[in-house]
Structures are given as C-alpha cells and as structure tokens.
Design a protein around this motif. Structure first.
Motif: not given
Length: 186
Positions: A53-74, A97-103
């Motif tokens: 869950t923590r690793s997914l929280d970090q993934w979500e934060q990365r997506l939020d930080d770059v603003g994927v939806e706003a970039l795609a809209a313009a 930090g989350f490498g083990f979560a990959l596998t």
C-alpha cells in the motif's frame, strides 16, 4: 519500542536485502522483539500488504506530482517528455525503497492492491497516450506496453545495482535511455 512507521521502515530495509526475510529478521532490523512486530502486524502477509500500500501511495504521489491528467488535456511534447523523464527517474529512486514490492508474490496476489494498481496504471496510460499523440513515444506499440516496459527496466536496474553490475548513480540514466532510445546502437 518502535512505532508502526519504524517497523515499516525496518521491514522495507530487511526485505530489500532479503525478500524472504522473516518477521524475526524484521524485528532484528527494527531493534525490537518479534512479539512487538506482531503487535503492529498480526502476520507477515499483513505487513507485506501494508508495504505494498505504501508503494502504491508513492506511485500515486509521483503521478499527482507530474499532473498526468493536466498534461494529457493540453498536449505539449516538451512538457510531456519532461514529465515522463521526471516520472521514470522518480520510479528509479522509489525502487530503492520499495524494490521488493516489484516482485513480491504476496503483494502481487492481493486483490485490493491489484485493483488499485490497475487504477494507477490507467492514470499512467493517460500520460503514455498523450506522449504517443505528440510524438514522444512510439505509436506502433500498445499504450499499456510502456508501463510494462518501465516495470521490467526497474526490476532489471534494481537487480543490476544489487549484484554490483551497475552503480546506483547510473541506474536512472540507464533506465531512462533504455526506455526512450532502446539498447541498440544508434
């Protein structure tokens, strides 16, 4: 007595070193007893799900930080490429930090984590589709392939660093160049 966050941080360190680390090894890494670890997490599986869950929280934060939806809209090729580079380099940092979560099979088998993974992959695919539309990524590949390619490169880079084939400081550059230009001689 270590708090829950301390136990989670120690568990991440222990599991990145040894993905099969026991609750006893986690306790030793945290400097506490196994019983204390079990006060926070009733099973190894519960601990792993929390770490997933923590690793997914970090993934979500990365997506939020770059603003994927706003970039795609313009769509702007320069901004999308910069965001893609930032995202991938962030993923490389997170793989420390989350490498083990990959596998980890327990994390990968959790239905709740799998559902959330799909939601995040959908968000990520929005950026990949926008990158395709402005010529940053190849259009002859399925949009979902890029997420799998990044995942594979992260696992490869983490393993290469672990066994000493690649210096940690070079991992981000290697993942990014492999993704964006491939491994063939130009």
């Amino acid at each position: 007595m270590a708090d829950r966050t301390g136990v989670l941080e120690a568990a991440q360190r222990a599991l990145n070193t040894d993905p099969a680390a026991s609750m006893t090894a986690v306790a030793e890494a945290a400097g506490i007893s196994r019983a204390t670890v079990h006060r926070h997490f009733d099973s190894r599986e519960a601990l792993l799900v929390e770490l997933g869950t923590r690793s997914l929280d970090q993934w979500e934060q990365r997506l939020d930080d770059v603003g994927v939806e706003a970039l795609a809209a313009a769509p702007d090729a320069v901004a999308i490429r910069a965001a893609l580079e930032t995202l991938v380099l962030g993923y490389v940092d997170d793989s420390d930090g989350f490498g083990f979560a990959l596998t980890d099979h327990v994390i990968l088998a959790s239905a709740a984590l799998e559902r959330r993974t799909q939601v995040l992959a959908d968000r990520e695919a929005v950026l990949f589709a926008a990158a395709q539309s402005v010529g940053v990524l190849r259009t002859d590949l399925p949009v979902r392939f890029f997420g799998h390619a990044i995942y594979g490169l992260l696992v490869a880079a983490r393993e290469a660093v672990r066994v000493g084939d690649v210096a940690r400081r070079d991992a981000g550059r290697l993942v990014l160049s492999s993704l964006l230009t491939g491994i063939a001689q130009p």
